[in-house]
Design a protein around this motif. Structure first.
Motif, PDB file in Angstrom:
ATOM      1  N   HIS A 124      -3.047   6.000  -1.077  1.00 40.80           N
ATOM      2  CA  HIS A 124      -3.273   4.561  -1.161  1.00 40.80           C
ATOM      3  C   HIS A 124      -1.923   3.851  -1.275  1.00 40.80           C
ATOM      4  O   HIS A 124      -0.937   4.428  -1.740  1.00 40.80           O
ATOM      5  N   GLU A 125      -1.890   2.587  -0.834  1.00 35.03           N
ATOM      6  CA  GLU A 125      -0.657   1.805  -0.914  1.00 35.03           C
ATOM      7  C   GLU A 125      -0.954   0.434  -1.487  1.00 35.03           C
ATOM      8  O   GLU A 125      -2.088  -0.034  -1.451  1.00 35.03           O
ATOM      9  N   ILE A 126       0.091  -0.192  -2.047  1.00 34.12           N
ATOM     10  CA  ILE A 126      -0.060  -1.531  -2.611  1.00 34.12           C
ATOM     11  C   ILE A 126       1.005  -2.472  -2.047  1.00 34.12           C
ATOM     12  O   ILE A 126       1.430  -3.416  -2.707  1.00 34.12           O
ATOM     13  N   ALA A 127       1.402  -2.210  -0.797  1.00 29.91           N
ATOM     14  CA  ALA A 127       2.376  -3.083  -0.142  1.00 29.91           C
ATOM     15  C   ALA A 127       1.722  -4.345   0.407  1.00 29.91           C
ATOM     16  O   ALA A 127       2.412  -5.298   0.771  1.00 29.91           O
ATOM     17  N   GLY A 128       0.401  -4.372   0.485  1.00 28.90           N
ATOM     18  CA  GLY A 128      -0.323  -5.531   0.982  1.00 28.90           C
ATOM     19  C   GLY A 128      -1.642  -5.684   0.241  1.00 28.90           C
ATOM     20  O   GLY A 128      -2.109  -4.757  -0.433  1.00 28.90           O
ATOM     21  N   ARG A 129      -2.247  -6.847   0.364  1.00 23.59           N
ATOM     22  CA  ARG A 129      -3.496  -7.139  -0.349  1.00 23.59           C
ATOM     23  C   ARG A 129      -4.639  -6.198   0.057  1.00 23.59           C
ATOM     24  O   ARG A 129      -5.355  -5.703  -0.818  1.00 23.59           O
ATOM     25  N   ALA A 228      -4.421  15.459  -7.911  1.00 21.50           N
ATOM     26  CA  ALA A 228      -4.518  14.013  -7.675  1.00 21.50           C
ATOM     27  C   ALA A 228      -5.866  13.659  -7.079  1.00 21.50           C
ATOM     28  O   ALA A 228      -6.114  13.904  -5.899  1.00 21.50           O
ATOM     29  N   ALA A 229      -6.736  13.083  -7.906  1.00 26.12           N
ATOM     30  CA  ALA A 229      -7.967  12.515  -7.358  1.00 26.12           C
ATOM     31  C   ALA A 229      -7.628  11.270  -6.546  1.00 26.12           C
ATOM     32  O   ALA A 229      -8.299  10.949  -5.560  1.00 26.12           O
ATOM     33  N   VAL A 230      -6.550  10.585  -6.948  1.00 23.11           N
ATOM     34  CA  VAL A 230      -6.039   9.421  -6.219  1.00 23.11           C
ATOM     35  C   VAL A 230      -4.516   9.539  -6.166  1.00 23.11           C
ATOM     36  O   VAL A 230      -3.867   9.790  -7.187  1.00 23.11           O
ATOM     37  N   THR A 231      -3.958   9.362  -4.973  1.00 17.11           N
ATOM     38  CA  THR A 231      -2.510   9.328  -4.801  1.00 17.11           C
ATOM     39  C   THR A 231      -2.101   7.916  -4.395  1.00 17.11           C
ATOM     40  O   THR A 231      -2.666   7.349  -3.455  1.00 17.11           O
ATOM     41  N   VAL A 232      -1.141   7.356  -5.115  1.00 16.99           N
ATOM     42  CA  VAL A 232      -0.611   6.025  -4.810  1.00 16.99           C
ATOM     43  C   VAL A 232       0.806   6.210  -4.277  1.00 16.99           C
ATOM     44  O   VAL A 232       1.668   6.738  -4.982  1.00 16.99           O
ATOM     45  N   TRP A 233       1.055   5.754  -3.037  1.00 15.05           N
ATOM     46  CA  TRP A 233       2.326   6.007  -2.359  1.00 15.05           C
ATOM     47  C   TRP A 233       3.213   4.783  -2.437  1.00 15.05           C
ATOM     48  O   TRP A 233       2.885   3.715  -1.909  1.00 15.05           O
TER      49      TRP A 233
END
Length: 394
Positions: A124-129, A228-233
């Motif tokens: 997953h990423e948080i570079a955009g909404r 990692a159940a969730v990976t944040v990149w």
């Protein structure tokens, strides 16, 4: 005979540039069109908050630019022809070509998977909404005790890891960093960072370069695995690809090469700001992709455009750094003071006061975008009347 200015992208830098141009120039002399795919301003520096379930204040562009003279065009930019001075856009009604005399390119950047196998499929990423909202939905479904791994030890990674751990103390949060935790910070900054991570129960994997991402784990260069159940990149940003497809001079990373006024060195009617531009600061060091770099560059570009159109004095304000502002959850923070070229000095502000300072910076940045006509700047100037090519040749 109005001079046509088009601004591509309404992030911090594009929105600031459009608003500042509207304040500097008279409406009868220029048209300013701001092209953006979404109708609302996105506070990118708060997307880690959005990802953990916090609601951000809506900021519609229709309200932000009401009465400024900036025309908002809701459309996706599909191509730029800098030789013909046209921009191709597409919206719900179809495709259209827009002509410009001056272009401000502020399309910014997105997440960078660094070519690591499995990242696009599983991280997953948080570079955009949109990415932040997808992560928000996924985190909400996690049961207590499940592991979350944040990959990347930079500012975004630190903020994401601490925000998740503070909001969801029932999860097993870990951070995988290529180097040591906060290795660019001062001694005081590193000590505080480790204290916060220990308090929040975040496991730190140092010197752990991730070489693959799978559905339930990440794999490091030494062959180790981290559940990692969730990976944040969060390993950096990649610039928007459109500039690379033009005849603009760009770097290997696709950033537009500009001079000190943010003007393209190959096409003088084009200016680039924010992550899309290769901007050099003190010591000719490239400025990092950040709001701290982009907003002053947007001021510089707008002032330079106004000066060239009105035969005014070109701006000559050095672009430099003062500090790095890091939120460590809602109740803690770290303000690392730095040299002009972004190297840490001994001084650092920590704790609740630092958190309040960072919040003030975030609110100030958003306020500056939402209230462009209230920001101090030079008085309005009347555009001189030669043809656009002559006006831009200074």
């Amino acid at each position: 005979m109005q001079h046509r200015i088009i601004v591509l992208g309404a992030g911090y830098t594009g929105a600031v540039a459009a608003g500042r141009l509207a304040k500097r120039l008279h409406r009868e002399d220029v048209t300013i069109t701001l092209v953006n795919a979404d109708p609302d301003f996105v506070e990118r520096v708060r997307l880690h908050q959005l990802a953990v379930g916090q609601d951000l204040r809506p900021r519609p562009f229709s309200e932000m630019f009401a009465g400024t003279g900036v025309a908002l065009r809701l459309a996706k930019v599909t191509a730029v022809d800098v030789d013909r001075r046209t921009v191709s856009v597409r919206d719900a009604d179809g495709a259209e070509e827009l002509e410009y005399d001056t272009l401000v390119y502020a399309l910014g950047s997105g997440w960078n998977d660094q070519g690591v196998p499995g990242t696009a499929e599983h991280a997953h990423e948080i570079a955009g909404r949109p990415g932040a909202l997808r992560l928000r939905e996924r985190l909400a479904r996690l049961e207590a005790g499940q592991p979350v791994v944040v990959v990347g030890g930079g500012l975004t990674g630190l903020e994401a890891a601490t925000e998740i751990a503070e909001t969801r103390p029932d999860l097993d949060v870990a951070l995988a960093a290529r180097g040591a935790l906060g290795d660019w910070l001062s001694d005081k900054g590193r000590r505080h960072l480790r204290k916060v991570f220990d308090t929040l129960g975040i496991t730190v994997h140092e010197h752990a370069a991730v070489t693959a991402v799978e559905a339930d784990r990440v794999i490091t260069a030494e062959g180790g695995t981290i559940p990692a159940a969730v990976t944040v990149w969060t390993t950096g940003f990649a610039v928007h690809p459109i500039a690379r497809a033009t005849t603009l001079e760009v770097t290997d990373s696709g950033q537009i090469v500009v001079d000190r006024t943010m003007r393209s060195v190959s096409h003088p009617e084009v200016y680039a700001v924010g992550d899309a531009a290769m901007v050099k600061g003190p010591g000719d060091k490239p400025l990092r992709m950040s709001c701290a770099s982009g907003v002053p560059a947007a001021w510089q570009a707008a002032d330079a455009i106004a000066a060239r159109l009105t035969a005014g004095k070109l701006p000559n304000v050095p672009l430099r750094y003062f500090n790095q502002c890091i939120s460590l959850g809602r109740r803690d923070g770290l303000i690392q003071y730095v040299t002009a070229d972004d190297r840490a000095v001994r001084a650092a502000l920590t704790g609740r006061l630092a958190a309040a300072y960072k919040e003030l910076i975030c609110k100030g940045a958003a306020w500056g975008v939402a209230n462009p006509l209230l920001l101090p700047t030079r008085r309005r100037h009347v555009v001189r009347r030669p043809a656009p090519e002559a006006r831009m040749s200074a």
